[in-house]
Scaffold this motif. Structure first.
Motif, PDB file in Angstrom:
ATOM      1  N   GLU A 184      62.812  47.114 -13.543  1.00  0.00           N
ATOM      2  CA  GLU A 184      61.432  46.933 -13.075  1.00  0.00           C
ATOM      3  C   GLU A 184      61.390  45.986 -11.881  1.00  0.00           C
ATOM      4  O   GLU A 184      61.937  44.878 -11.921  1.00  0.00           O
ATOM      5  N   ASN A 185      60.780  46.468 -10.799  1.00  0.00           N
ATOM      6  CA  ASN A 185      60.629  45.707  -9.551  1.00  0.00           C
ATOM      7  C   ASN A 185      61.959  45.202  -8.992  1.00  0.00           C
ATOM      8  O   ASN A 185      62.001  44.161  -8.338  1.00  0.00           O
ATOM      9  N   ASP A 186      63.043  45.940  -9.240  1.00  0.00           N
ATOM     10  CA  ASP A 186      64.375  45.516  -8.818  1.00  0.00           C
ATOM     11  C   ASP A 186      64.666  46.017  -7.398  1.00  0.00           C
ATOM     12  O   ASP A 186      65.338  47.022  -7.198  1.00  0.00           O
ATOM     13  N   GLU A 187      64.153  45.294  -6.413  1.00  0.00           N
ATOM     14  CA  GLU A 187      64.336  45.652  -5.005  1.00  0.00           C
ATOM     15  C   GLU A 187      65.801  45.563  -4.588  1.00  0.00           C
ATOM     16  O   GLU A 187      66.256  46.345  -3.755  1.00  0.00           O
ATOM     17  N   ARG A 188      66.538  44.631  -5.174  1.00  0.00           N
ATOM     18  CA  ARG A 188      67.955  44.469  -4.829  1.00  0.00           C
ATOM     19  C   ARG A 188      68.739  45.731  -5.182  1.00  0.00           C
ATOM     20  O   ARG A 188      69.485  46.253  -4.352  1.00  0.00           O
ATOM     21  N   THR A 189      68.564  46.237  -6.389  1.00  0.00           N
ATOM     22  CA  THR A 189      69.248  47.467  -6.797  1.00  0.00           C
ATOM     23  C   THR A 189      68.776  48.638  -5.944  1.00  0.00           C
ATOM     24  O   THR A 189      69.578  49.485  -5.548  1.00  0.00           O
ATOM     25  N   ALA A 190      67.491  48.696  -5.642  1.00  0.00           N
ATOM     26  CA  ALA A 190      66.966  49.767  -4.792  1.00  0.00           C
ATOM     27  C   ALA A 190      67.662  49.773  -3.439  1.00  0.00           C
ATOM     28  O   ALA A 190      68.058  50.830  -2.933  1.00  0.00           O
ATOM     29  N   ASN A 191      67.849  48.583  -2.834  1.00  0.00           N
ATOM     30  CA  ASN A 191      68.529  48.491  -1.542  1.00  0.00           C
ATOM     31  C   ASN A 191      69.984  48.933  -1.640  1.00  0.00           C
ATOM     32  O   ASN A 191      70.493  49.607  -0.740  1.00  0.00           O
ATOM     33  N   ILE A 192      70.660  48.569  -2.719  1.00  0.00           N
ATOM     34  CA  ILE A 192      72.053  48.983  -2.918  1.00  0.00           C
ATOM     35  C   ILE A 192      72.135  50.497  -3.030  1.00  0.00           C
ATOM     36  O   ILE A 192      73.006  51.128  -2.424  1.00  0.00           O
ATOM     37  N   ILE A 193      71.217  51.110  -3.768  1.00  0.00           N
ATOM     38  CA  ILE A 193      71.210  52.567  -3.942  1.00  0.00           C
ATOM     39  C   ILE A 193      70.979  53.262  -2.603  1.00  0.00           C
ATOM     40  O   ILE A 193      71.670  54.225  -2.261  1.00  0.00           O
ATOM     41  N   VAL A 194      70.011  52.775  -1.829  1.00  0.00           N
ATOM     42  CA  VAL A 194      69.724  53.372  -0.521  1.00  0.00           C
ATOM     43  C   VAL A 194      70.947  53.260   0.389  1.00  0.00           C
ATOM     44  O   VAL A 194      71.314  54.221   1.079  1.00  0.00           O
ATOM     45  N   ASN A 195      71.620  52.111   0.374  1.00  0.00           N
ATOM     46  CA  ASN A 195      72.827  51.943   1.182  1.00  0.00           C
ATOM     47  C   ASN A 195      73.940  52.883   0.719  1.00  0.00           C
ATOM     48  O   ASN A 195      74.672  53.437   1.548  1.00  0.00           O
ATOM     49  N   LEU A 196      74.071  53.077  -0.569  1.00  0.00           N
ATOM     50  CA  LEU A 196      75.064  54.010  -1.104  1.00  0.00           C
ATOM     51  C   LEU A 196      74.768  55.433  -0.645  1.00  0.00           C
ATOM     52  O   LEU A 196      75.665  56.167  -0.225  1.00  0.00           O
ATOM     53  N   LEU A 197      73.510  55.826  -0.694  1.00  0.00           N
ATOM     54  CA  LEU A 197      73.135  57.165  -0.249  1.00  0.00           C
ATOM     55  C   LEU A 197      73.368  57.331   1.250  1.00  0.00           C
ATOM     56  O   LEU A 197      73.808  58.398   1.700  1.00  0.00           O
ATOM     57  N   THR A 198      73.110  56.292   2.017  1.00  0.00           N
ATOM     58  CA  THR A 198      73.379  56.332   3.451  1.00  0.00           C
ATOM     59  C   THR A 198      74.873  56.493   3.699  1.00  0.00           C
ATOM     60  O   THR A 198      75.292  57.254   4.572  1.00  0.00           O
TER      61      THR A 198
END
Length: 107
Positions: free
Chosen positions: A31-45
């Motif tokens: 919940e509200n985990d922006e850090r994990t969201a950023n890691i996931i986006v970087n992984l997808l990139t």
């Protein structure tokens, strides 16, 4: 998909991201985990930068990251990124000997 009211079995948390990486919905341990969201986006990139001779562009639709006690499943669908954090069951922890102890990444 309503991951808050209808969780996946053994679900510990979830994120739903827009295609540009903004958190659209979240719950549980994510919940509200922006850090994990950023890691996931970087992984997808990173997956998009893999040699196109090996992988077609945009061919990755599901990524699993497996730790001994939990795993993340990342799926792309309808311009959304769905991330589920699940508790691993006992049989899911077996290491086939192909990966270093403690971490597997499947795409």
């Amino acid at each position: 998909m309503d991951l808050d009211r209808n969780p996946v079995p053994d679900q510990l948390g979830f994120l739903v991201l827009t295609d540009d990486g903004c958190v659209h919905a979240s719950g549980g341990e994510l919940e509200n985990d922006e850090r994990t969201a950023n890691i996931i986006v970087n992984l997808l990139t990173l997956t998009e930068s893999v040699d196109p001779a090996l992988f077609k562009p945009h061919s990755c639709r599901k990524i699993s990251i497996v730790y001994p006690d939990h795993s993340y499943t990342i799926c792309l669908s309808n311009k959304r990124v769905y991330v589920i954090k699940k508790r691993n069951r006992g049989d899911a922890n077996s290491n086939s000997g192909n990966e270093p102890e403690g971490l597997s990444i499947l795409a």
